[in-house]
Design an enzyme around this catalytic site. Sequence first.
Site, short mmCIF file in Angstrom:
data_model
loop_
_atom_site.label_atom_id
_atom_site.label_comp_id
_atom_site.label_asym_id
_atom_site.label_seq_id
_atom_site.Cartn_x
_atom_site.Cartn_y
_atom_site.Cartn_z
CB THR A 78 -2.02 0.75 -4.11
OG1 THR A 78 -2.12 0.14 -2.76
CG2 THR A 78 -2.29 -0.35 -5.06
CE1 TYR A 80 -6.81 1.00 -5.15
CE2 TYR A 80 -5.73 -0.21 -3.21
CZ TYR A 80 -5.92 0.79 -4.23
OH TYR A 80 -5.08 1.98 -3.79
#
Length: 329
Positions: free
Chosen positions: A117, A141
């Site tokens: 990501t 995250y």
Amino acid sequence: MTVLVTGGAGYIGSHMVLALVEAGEDVVVLDNLSTGFREAVAPEAAFYRGDMADEALVMRIVARHDVSAIIHFAGSIVVPESVADPLGYYLNNTVKSRSLMASAVAAGVKNFLFSSTAAVYGDPAEVPVTEKAPFAPMSPYGTSKMMTEMMLADVAAAHDFTYTALRYFNVAGADPEGRTGQSTARATHLIKVACETALGKRSHLDVYGTDYPTPDGTCVRDYIHVSDLANAHLLALGAMRNGEGSAVFNCGYGKGFSVLEVVDAVKRVSGADFAVKLAPRRPGDSPQIVAGADRIRKTLGWAPKYDDLDTIVEHAFRWERHLGLAKAS
């Protein structure tokens, strides 16, 4: 030789399975269905319901299907949720990924694609951000994905093992043929939420933060069509099979749109007006992140087909309308 797709019943994973099947690959899916949907998996793919951290199960699947590559999508993806539940994210995204890697090494699976990501960059000093930028995640995250990338690099240095980490920017849209799309309940993806609101499934859309240092004060993101992303994976898989070695690629188009610009696009495409409410910033959100995407274009020859915000929104809106009709029937 078969490709194992973890999380293949999910949003991006189901598109990947379709792309693999269309490319003539044998595919097997492993998904615990915590957020995915069995019906989203292409019928040509074998399916197992289970956990990617179940090393005995993974080893059986690899042996039974002669798996030669793993494409790893399974994981948790909501930034604010990760701030509230960091241990859950480190378990699901990092600890379980470590177990999957261990299974791959033990079974002799040499090629591994990982869905990373842009959150590993945090709030980058330069925009567009390139793959050379340092890790600086702002949320558990992002940190959980960063840690998995670090493990992959160490495993590749120690074993006969090649990996590609694809750092996604904001994935949106749906299969142009309407076979699958983003179906998760209570999803947080902006384009999906805006489409739901345009169809009356939500009373209003919240815009989180209007005081960022951007042209209109709202966050700016690089939106990539999910089918273009699946194609990037196919190219990366081919490169690894051809002996190109481990690599990291940004997956974005290299241009950004603000939250308010996206809202306008959804209103324009849907023909519907809807209420928008301004809300405080969410923890862990970067003001602006746009991909420097030259490396993937030059190295893999990636040429996206759906590099247009209105097209992305149109496909997402059609899928959302389909979900509403299916539920009504």
